[in-house]
Design a protein around this motif. Structure first.
Motif, PDB file in Angstrom:
ATOM      1  N   CYS A  15       0.690  -1.316  -0.009  1.00 15.87           N
ATOM      2  CA  CYS A  15       0.156   0.105   0.197  1.00 15.87           C
ATOM      3  C   CYS A  15       0.886   1.308   0.019  1.00 15.87           C
ATOM      4  CB  CYS A  15      -0.889   0.007   1.245  1.00 15.87           C
ATOM      5  SG  CYS A  15      -0.230  -0.108   2.792  1.00 15.87           S
ATOM      6  N   GLU A  42      -7.961   7.836  -5.666  1.00 12.85           N
ATOM      7  CA  GLU A  42      -7.983   6.748  -6.762  1.00 12.85           C
ATOM      8  C   GLU A  42      -6.841   5.769  -6.393  1.00 12.85           C
ATOM      9  OE1 GLU A  42      -9.278   5.739  -9.859  1.00 12.85           O
ATOM     10  OE2 GLU A  42     -10.913   7.109  -9.343  1.00 12.85           O
ATOM     11  N   SER A  43      -5.739   6.511  -5.954  1.00 11.78           N
ATOM     12  CA  SER A  43      -4.752   5.366  -5.398  1.00 11.78           C
ATOM     13  C   SER A  43      -4.915   4.712  -4.035  1.00 11.78           C
ATOM     14  CB  SER A  43      -3.384   6.053  -5.563  1.00 11.78           C
ATOM     15  OG  SER A  43      -3.298   7.049  -4.700  1.00 11.78           O
ATOM     16  N   CYS A  44      -5.822   5.313  -3.241  1.00 12.26           N
ATOM     17  CA  CYS A  44      -6.218   4.703  -1.936  1.00 12.26           C
ATOM     18  C   CYS A  44      -6.856   3.238  -2.252  1.00 12.26           C
ATOM     19  CB  CYS A  44      -7.216   5.336  -1.228  1.00 12.26           C
ATOM     20  SG  CYS A  44      -6.344   6.868  -0.427  1.00 12.26           S
ATOM     21  N   ILE A  45      -7.757   3.459  -3.540  1.00  7.60           N
ATOM     22  CA  ILE A  45      -8.616   2.181  -4.069  1.00  7.60           C
ATOM     23  C   ILE A  45      -7.618   1.261  -4.435  1.00  7.60           C
ATOM     24  CG2 ILE A  45     -10.318   1.740  -5.550  1.00  7.60           C
ATOM     25  CD1 ILE A  45     -11.645   4.399  -5.219  1.00  7.60           C
ATOM     26  N   ASP A  46      -6.678   1.777  -5.447  1.00  8.49           N
ATOM     27  CA  ASP A  46      -5.610   0.843  -6.031  1.00  8.49           C
ATOM     28  C   ASP A  46      -5.084  -0.005  -4.942  1.00  8.49           C
ATOM     29  OD1 ASP A  46      -6.294   1.881  -8.439  1.00  8.49           O
ATOM     30  OD2 ASP A  46      -4.703   3.147  -8.671  1.00  8.49           O
ATOM     31  N   ALA A  48      -6.012  -0.595  -1.755  1.00  8.73           N
ATOM     32  CA  ALA A  48      -6.910  -1.698  -1.541  1.00  8.73           C
ATOM     33  C   ALA A  48      -7.184  -2.883  -2.155  1.00  8.73           C
ATOM     34  CB  ALA A  48      -8.286  -0.865  -0.909  1.00  8.73           C
ATOM     35  N   ILE A  49      -7.040  -2.729  -3.488  1.00 11.50           N
ATOM     36  CA  ILE A  49      -7.172  -3.693  -4.486  1.00 11.50           C
ATOM     37  C   ILE A  49      -5.985  -4.655  -4.266  1.00 11.50           C
ATOM     38  CG2 ILE A  49      -7.316  -4.306  -6.758  1.00 11.50           C
ATOM     39  CD1 ILE A  49      -9.180  -1.871  -7.240  1.00 11.50           C
ATOM     40  N   GLU A  50      -4.963  -4.091  -4.023  1.00 16.26           N
ATOM     41  CA  GLU A  50      -3.576  -4.830  -4.137  1.00 16.26           C
ATOM     42  C   GLU A  50      -3.207  -5.324  -2.810  1.00 16.26           C
ATOM     43  OE1 GLU A  50      -1.829  -5.391  -6.975  1.00 16.26           O
ATOM     44  OE2 GLU A  50      -3.374  -4.381  -8.031  1.00 16.26           O
ATOM     45  N   CYS A  51      -3.880  -4.788  -1.872  1.00 22.14           N
ATOM     46  CA  CYS A  51      -3.605  -5.563  -0.439  1.00 22.14           C
ATOM     47  C   CYS A  51      -3.624  -6.967  -0.554  1.00 22.14           C
ATOM     48  CB  CYS A  51      -4.479  -4.935   0.601  1.00 22.14           C
ATOM     49  SG  CYS A  51      -3.829  -5.746   2.051  1.00 22.14           S
ATOM     50  N   ASN A  54      -6.342  -8.119   2.021  1.00 24.19           N
ATOM     51  CA  ASN A  54      -7.632  -7.450   1.942  1.00 24.19           C
ATOM     52  C   ASN A  54      -7.838  -6.742   3.498  1.00 24.19           C
ATOM     53  OD1 ASN A  54      -8.673  -7.825  -0.556  1.00 24.19           O
ATOM     54  ND2 ASN A  54      -9.438  -9.862   0.104  1.00 24.19           N
ATOM     55  N   ASN A  57      -9.700  -1.226   4.560  1.00 24.09           N
ATOM     56  CA  ASN A  57     -11.403  -0.936   4.404  1.00 24.09           C
ATOM     57  C   ASN A  57     -11.523   0.467   3.965  1.00 24.09           C
ATOM     58  OD1 ASN A  57     -12.066  -3.793   5.304  1.00 24.09           O
ATOM     59  ND2 ASN A  57     -11.449  -3.032   7.147  1.00 24.09           N
TER      60      ASN A  57
END
Ligand code: SF4
Length: 61
Positions: A15, A42-46, A48-51, A54, A57
């Motif tokens: 992250c 946008e990069s916060c969502i990226d 989260a996806i890459e963690c 998971n 949140n």
């Protein structure tokens, strides 16, 4: 947008590599710098996806 890190975090650093403005690793656990979320959504969502576990949140408010 609010972000919390669950206890599942393994401190891998993915992250903070994606979004160093918001995520920082402290003692093998991700910490969120909430003040910098605005403008970096946008990069916060990226992140989260890459963690891999998971642990990131995201809550929209
Ligand atoms: S990507 Fe996920 S597991 Fe890795 S440090 Fe960030 S929150 Fe923790």
């Amino acid at each position: 947008m609010h972000i919390s890190i669950s206890s599942k975090c393994v401190g891998c650093g993915a992250c903070s590599a994606i979004n160093p403005e918001v995520f920082e690793i402290n003692r093998n656990f991700a910490v969120v710098n909430s003040a910098n979320i605005c403008g970096n959504e946008e990069s916060c969502i990226d992140a989260a996806i890459e963690c891999p576990v998971n642990a990131i949140n995201i809550y929209e408010n």
